[in-house]
Design a protein around this motif. Structure first.
Motif, mmCIF file in Angstrom:
data_model
loop_
_atom_site.group_PDB
_atom_site.id
_atom_site.type_symbol
_atom_site.label_atom_id
_atom_site.label_comp_id
_atom_site.label_asym_id
_atom_site.label_seq_id
_atom_site.Cartn_x
_atom_site.Cartn_y
_atom_site.Cartn_z
ATOM 1 N N PHE A 53 28.428 23.443 -23.730
ATOM 2 C CA PHE A 53 27.964 22.092 -23.392
ATOM 3 C C PHE A 53 28.745 21.526 -22.208
ATOM 4 O O PHE A 53 28.174 20.914 -21.301
ATOM 5 N N ASP A 54 30.059 21.732 -22.195
ATOM 6 C CA ASP A 54 30.890 21.221 -21.100
ATOM 7 C C ASP A 54 30.504 21.869 -19.777
ATOM 8 O O ASP A 54 30.421 21.189 -18.739
ATOM 9 N N PHE A 55 30.265 23.180 -19.798
ATOM 10 C CA PHE A 55 29.888 23.893 -18.575
ATOM 11 C C PHE A 55 28.544 23.406 -18.053
ATOM 12 O O PHE A 55 28.383 23.161 -16.847
ATOM 13 N N LEU A 56 27.575 23.262 -18.954
ATOM 14 C CA LEU A 56 26.245 22.797 -18.539
ATOM 15 C C LEU A 56 26.326 21.381 -17.960
ATOM 16 O O LEU A 56 25.694 21.093 -16.931
ATOM 17 N N SER A 57 27.090 20.514 -18.603
ATOM 18 C CA SER A 57 27.208 19.129 -18.129
ATOM 19 C C SER A 57 27.856 19.060 -16.749
ATOM 20 O O SER A 57 27.446 18.258 -15.905
ATOM 21 N N ALA A 58 28.826 19.936 -16.512
ATOM 22 C CA ALA A 58 29.578 19.887 -15.259
ATOM 23 C C ALA A 58 28.878 20.602 -14.107
ATOM 24 O O ALA A 58 29.018 20.194 -12.947
ATOM 25 N N HIS A 59 28.118 21.667 -14.398
ATOM 26 C CA HIS A 59 27.643 22.535 -13.311
ATOM 27 C C HIS A 59 26.135 22.773 -13.271
ATOM 28 O O HIS A 59 25.640 23.280 -12.259
ATOM 29 N N VAL A 60 25.411 22.453 -14.309
ATOM 30 C CA VAL A 60 24.008 22.892 -14.377
ATOM 31 C C VAL A 60 23.017 21.739 -14.474
ATOM 32 O O VAL A 60 22.000 21.723 -13.773
ATOM 33 N N ILE A 61 23.264 20.785 -15.322
ATOM 34 C CA ILE A 61 22.274 19.745 -15.628
ATOM 35 C C ILE A 61 21.952 18.891 -14.407
ATOM 36 O O ILE A 61 22.843 18.435 -13.694
ATOM 37 N N SER A 62 20.657 18.701 -14.177
ATOM 38 C CA SER A 62 20.169 17.818 -13.111
ATOM 39 C C SER A 62 18.832 17.251 -13.554
ATOM 40 O O SER A 62 18.175 17.800 -14.459
ATOM 41 N N ASP A 63 18.392 16.168 -12.934
ATOM 42 C CA ASP A 63 17.123 15.546 -13.320
ATOM 43 C C ASP A 63 15.946 16.500 -13.120
ATOM 44 O O ASP A 63 15.047 16.589 -13.968
ATOM 45 N N ARG A 187 16.820 24.935 -25.209
ATOM 46 C CA ARG A 187 17.226 24.139 -26.369
ATOM 47 C C ARG A 187 18.695 23.718 -26.277
ATOM 48 O O ARG A 187 19.063 22.617 -26.689
ATOM 49 N N VAL A 188 19.517 24.616 -25.726
ATOM 50 C CA VAL A 188 20.927 24.269 -25.525
ATOM 51 C C VAL A 188 21.049 23.291 -24.363
ATOM 52 O O VAL A 188 21.799 22.308 -24.438
ATOM 53 N N TYR A 189 20.335 23.559 -23.287
ATOM 54 C CA TYR A 189 20.356 22.680 -22.113
ATOM 55 C C TYR A 189 19.990 21.252 -22.500
ATOM 56 O O TYR A 189 20.656 20.291 -22.072
ATOM 57 N N LEU A 190 18.964 21.097 -23.314
ATOM 58 C CA LEU A 190 18.498 19.774 -23.715
ATOM 59 C C LEU A 190 19.347 19.156 -24.830
ATOM 60 O O LEU A 190 19.052 18.058 -25.294
ATOM 61 N N ARG A 191 20.360 19.882 -25.262
ATOM 62 C CA ARG A 191 21.319 19.412 -26.271
ATOM 63 C C ARG A 191 20.658 19.080 -27.606
ATOM 64 O O ARG A 191 21.087 18.169 -28.327
#
Length: 232
Positions: A53-63, A187-191
């Motif tokens: 979750f920390d990695f996705l929040s910092a480096h992957v997630i975008s609108d 599913r992980v990306y969308l938390r």
């Protein structure tokens, strides 16, 4: 070589390579599922889930990517799968292949029941702060990951039973399996799931699909053998 060892050696040599590989994969999937249960649910070792979750929040997630993941995740939703399974059954009904219709129904409904009862057994709560509307049911194992692997794995199996070129089978099979993995990632990306939920869902989906196909194929061969005996 002792007689017992010679017997085991001869027995293994007679088994088809594909069956041995499938058996090893099945055992591996069950073993990994048990490890996840022990480490994550019993020992509460959730560092990996938090790190993902920390990695996705910092480096992957975008609108923009969030919109894409919402679309991807739809393709293992209950709404889509009802339509998908209905189309498959209809196709084989038109072909009057009633055995295949039963296979599809058993695999689809059986997979749903396995996932449902496991959710009710483990009762793991979902992650906080999802990127879509929060879900009210339990988290482990991921229903989308389980259903995606079963449905798209089933499509691979059905394609493999056709007479199209082998290279097309490999390409189509690879695309479908990669897409099922992408659904799990969504599913992980969308938390809405922990990474361990998705991995556990993949293990259960694969194990159920492999077991169900093996049972169905075995029953068809047994029925075919009995019919042959009656005619002879």
């Amino acid at each position: 070589m002792p007689k017992k060892d010679r017997f085991i050696h001869k027995f293994l040599k007679k088994l088809p390579i594909a069956l041995i590989v499938a058996l090893l994969l099945f055992i591996g999937a069950i073993f990994l599922f048990v490890v996840i249960i022990h480490e994550v649910l019993w020992e509460k070792e959730v560092e990996m889930d938090k790190a993902v979750f920390d990695f996705l929040s910092a480096h992957v997630i975008s609108d923009k990517l969030t919109g894409i993941m919402k679309t991807v995740t739809y393709f293992a939703s209950a709404t889509f799968l009802k339509i998908g399974y209905a189309i498959l059954v209809l196709v084989y009904l038109v072909q009057k292949n009633f055995k295949r219709c039963i296979e599809i129904a058993v695999i689809g409904l059986g997979g749903f029941m396995v996932n449902y009862f496991m959710k009710m057994w483990f009762r793991r709560m979902r992650p906080d702060d999802p990127l879509i509307d929060p879900l009210q049911n339990f988290s482990f194992p991921s229903g989308h990951a389980t259903s995606a692997f079963i449905f798209y794995g089933l499509l691979v199996y059905l394609i493999w039973k056709t007479r199209i070129a082998t290279w097309i089978k490999y390409v189509a099979g690879s695309i479908l399996l990669l897409f099922s993995i992408l659904i799990g990632f969504s599913r992980v990306y969308l938390r809405v799931h922990f990474s361990s939920d998705v991995l556990g869902g993949f293990c259960i989906g694969f194990s159920w699909l492999l077991l169900a196909i093996w049972i169905m194929e075995h029953l068809k061969k047994s029925a075919g053998a009995e019919v042959s005996k009656e005619r002879s």
